[in-house]
Design a protein around this motif. Sequence first.
Motif, PDB file in Angstrom:
ATOM      1  N   ALA A   8       2.679  34.704 -42.022  1.00  0.00           N
ATOM      2  CA  ALA A   8       2.958  33.982 -40.773  1.00  0.00           C
ATOM      3  C   ALA A   8       3.397  34.951 -39.684  1.00  0.00           C
ATOM      4  N   ALA A   9       4.171  35.972 -40.050  1.00  0.00           N
ATOM      5  CA  ALA A   9       4.602  36.971 -39.069  1.00  0.00           C
ATOM      6  C   ALA A   9       3.392  37.744 -38.537  1.00  0.00           C
ATOM      7  N   TYR A  10       2.459  38.085 -39.421  1.00  0.00           N
ATOM      8  CA  TYR A  10       1.240  38.785 -39.010  1.00  0.00           C
ATOM      9  C   TYR A  10       0.412  37.906 -38.083  1.00  0.00           C
ATOM     10  N   ARG A  11       0.229  36.665 -38.478  1.00  0.00           N
ATOM     11  CA  ARG A  11      -0.555  35.722 -37.681  1.00  0.00           C
ATOM     12  C   ARG A  11       0.071  35.543 -36.294  1.00  0.00           C
ATOM     13  N   THR A  12       1.385  35.407 -36.237  1.00  0.00           N
ATOM     14  CA  THR A  12       2.076  35.257 -34.959  1.00  0.00           C
ATOM     15  C   THR A  12       1.873  36.478 -34.078  1.00  0.00           C
ATOM     16  N   ALA A  13       1.918  37.665 -34.674  1.00  0.00           N
ATOM     17  CA  ALA A  13       1.709  38.894 -33.911  1.00  0.00           C
ATOM     18  C   ALA A  13       0.323  38.915 -33.281  1.00  0.00           C
ATOM     19  N   LEU A  14      -0.694  38.476 -34.010  1.00  0.00           N
ATOM     20  CA  LEU A  14      -2.049  38.446 -33.471  1.00  0.00           C
ATOM     21  C   LEU A  14      -2.185  37.445 -32.339  1.00  0.00           C
ATOM     22  N   VAL A  15      -1.632  36.266 -32.545  1.00  0.00           N
ATOM     23  CA  VAL A  15      -1.785  35.192 -31.574  1.00  0.00           C
ATOM     24  C   VAL A  15      -0.988  35.473 -30.297  1.00  0.00           C
ATOM     25  N   THR A  16       0.196  36.056 -30.428  1.00  0.00           N
ATOM     26  CA  THR A  16       1.036  36.315 -29.257  1.00  0.00           C
ATOM     27  C   THR A  16       0.744  37.657 -28.603  1.00  0.00           C
ATOM     28  N   ASN A  17      -0.113  38.460 -29.232  1.00  0.00           N
ATOM     29  CA  ASN A  17      -0.482  39.765 -28.709  1.00  0.00           C
ATOM     30  C   ASN A  17       0.702  40.736 -28.708  1.00  0.00           C
ATOM     31  N   ASP A  18       1.647  40.539 -29.631  1.00  0.00           N
ATOM     32  CA  ASP A  18       2.812  41.420 -29.772  1.00  0.00           C
ATOM     33  C   ASP A  18       2.817  41.975 -31.187  1.00  0.00           C
ATOM     34  N   LEU A  19       2.372  43.224 -31.352  1.00  0.00           N
ATOM     35  CA  LEU A  19       2.235  43.803 -32.678  1.00  0.00           C
ATOM     36  C   LEU A  19       3.501  44.505 -33.171  1.00  0.00           C
ATOM     37  N   ARG A  47       3.056  53.058 -43.916  1.00  0.00           N
ATOM     38  CA  ARG A  47       3.356  52.096 -42.848  1.00  0.00           C
ATOM     39  C   ARG A  47       2.860  52.600 -41.491  1.00  0.00           C
ATOM     40  N   HIS A  48       3.130  53.855 -41.170  1.00  0.00           N
ATOM     41  CA  HIS A  48       2.768  54.386 -39.862  1.00  0.00           C
ATOM     42  C   HIS A  48       1.253  54.363 -39.653  1.00  0.00           C
ATOM     43  N   GLU A  49       0.483  54.830 -40.648  1.00  0.00           N
ATOM     44  CA  GLU A  49      -0.979  54.867 -40.532  1.00  0.00           C
ATOM     45  C   GLU A  49      -1.590  53.472 -40.469  1.00  0.00           C
ATOM     46  N   VAL A  50      -1.093  52.560 -41.306  1.00  0.00           N
ATOM     47  CA  VAL A  50      -1.657  51.203 -41.319  1.00  0.00           C
ATOM     48  C   VAL A  50      -1.332  50.485 -40.014  1.00  0.00           C
ATOM     49  N   LEU A  51      -0.116  50.638 -39.522  1.00  0.00           N
ATOM     50  CA  LEU A  51       0.243  50.017 -38.245  1.00  0.00           C
ATOM     51  C   LEU A  51      -0.615  50.606 -37.122  1.00  0.00           C
ATOM     52  N   ALA A  52      -0.853  51.913 -37.157  1.00  0.00           N
ATOM     53  CA  ALA A  52      -1.713  52.542 -36.154  1.00  0.00           C
ATOM     54  C   ALA A  52      -3.139  52.003 -36.257  1.00  0.00           C
ATOM     55  N   MET A  53      -3.629  51.782 -37.486  1.00  0.00           N
ATOM     56  CA  MET A  53      -4.964  51.221 -37.681  1.00  0.00           C
ATOM     57  C   MET A  53      -5.043  49.824 -37.055  1.00  0.00           C
ATOM     58  N   ILE A  54      -4.027  49.010 -37.298  1.00  0.00           N
ATOM     59  CA  ILE A  54      -4.011  47.647 -36.753  1.00  0.00           C
ATOM     60  C   ILE A  54      -3.932  47.699 -35.230  1.00  0.00           C
ATOM     61  N   ARG A  55      -3.125  48.600 -34.697  1.00  0.00           N
ATOM     62  CA  ARG A  55      -3.019  48.732 -33.231  1.00  0.00           C
ATOM     63  C   ARG A  55      -4.357  49.175 -32.622  1.00  0.00           C
ATOM     64  N   ARG A  56      -5.038  50.137 -33.249  1.00  0.00           N
ATOM     65  CA  ARG A  56      -6.338  50.581 -32.740  1.00  0.00           C
ATOM     66  C   ARG A  56      -7.362  49.451 -32.814  1.00  0.00           C
ATOM     67  N   ARG A  57      -7.308  48.720 -33.891  1.00  0.00           N
ATOM     68  CA  ARG A  57      -8.228  47.599 -34.059  1.00  0.00           C
ATOM     69  C   ARG A  57      -7.990  46.555 -32.979  1.00  0.00           C
ATOM     70  N   HIS A  58      -6.727  46.281 -32.705  1.00  0.00           N
ATOM     71  CA  HIS A  58      -6.369  45.309 -31.677  1.00  0.00           C
ATOM     72  C   HIS A  58      -6.775  45.813 -30.289  1.00  0.00           C
ATOM     73  N   ALA A  59      -6.558  47.094 -30.039  1.00  0.00           N
ATOM     74  CA  ALA A  59      -6.941  47.678 -28.753  1.00  0.00           C
ATOM     75  C   ALA A  59      -8.453  47.627 -28.572  1.00  0.00           C
ATOM     76  N   LYS A  60      -9.199  47.825 -29.669  1.00  0.00           N
ATOM     77  CA  LYS A  60     -10.656  47.754 -29.617  1.00  0.00           C
ATOM     78  C   LYS A  60     -11.119  46.380 -29.158  1.00  0.00           C
ATOM     79  N   ALA A  61     -10.329  45.371 -29.472  1.00  0.00           N
ATOM     80  CA  ALA A  61     -10.648  44.006 -29.051  1.00  0.00           C
ATOM     81  C   ALA A  61     -10.203  43.763 -27.609  1.00  0.00           C
ATOM     82  N   GLY A  62      -9.813  44.816 -26.926  1.00  0.00           N
ATOM     83  CA  GLY A  62      -9.437  44.689 -25.530  1.00  0.00           C
ATOM     84  C   GLY A  62      -8.098  44.003 -25.332  1.00  0.00           C
ATOM     85  N   GLY A  63      -7.272  43.942 -26.390  1.00  0.00           N
ATOM     86  CA  GLY A  63      -5.986  43.280 -26.277  1.00  0.00           C
ATOM     87  C   GLY A  63      -6.103  41.774 -26.115  1.00  0.00           C
ATOM     88  N   ARG A  64      -7.296  41.254 -26.338  1.00  0.00           N
ATOM     89  CA  ARG A  64      -7.475  39.799 -26.199  1.00  0.00           C
ATOM     90  C   ARG A  64      -6.798  39.084 -27.350  1.00  0.00           C
TER      91      ARG A  64
END
Length: 119
Positions: A8-19, A47-64
Amino acid sequence: MSPQIVFAAYRTALVTNDLSPLADTLAADVIGYELNGNLLAGKHCGRHEVLAMIRRRHAKAGGRYFEIDSVISGSLLAALTATVPAARAQSNLPERHVDIFRVQDGAIVEAWMDWDRSR
């Protein structure tokens, strides 16, 4: 924390655009896999690499914002499908994401992430 609460915390981060809160859901030795053949593909450790991967993935989506389509959660695994509408300005195709997590001792210990622009 149960897989449901962690996810739920992960899902909320995606929906609110706050990683930012995602770091708290990842085990120190988490392993993440980006499964398709793009520039983010591969195995990411810690943790650092996986969080960076998720951030890059999110940025690739244009932050939408991600639109969550479905969520399934069990005793060890949790999964979601999500859509990012027309992630790039030059494309009219949405991205469909599938994320699967294995949760142990209240934290994500493995993550598999894949996306498909063709659906």
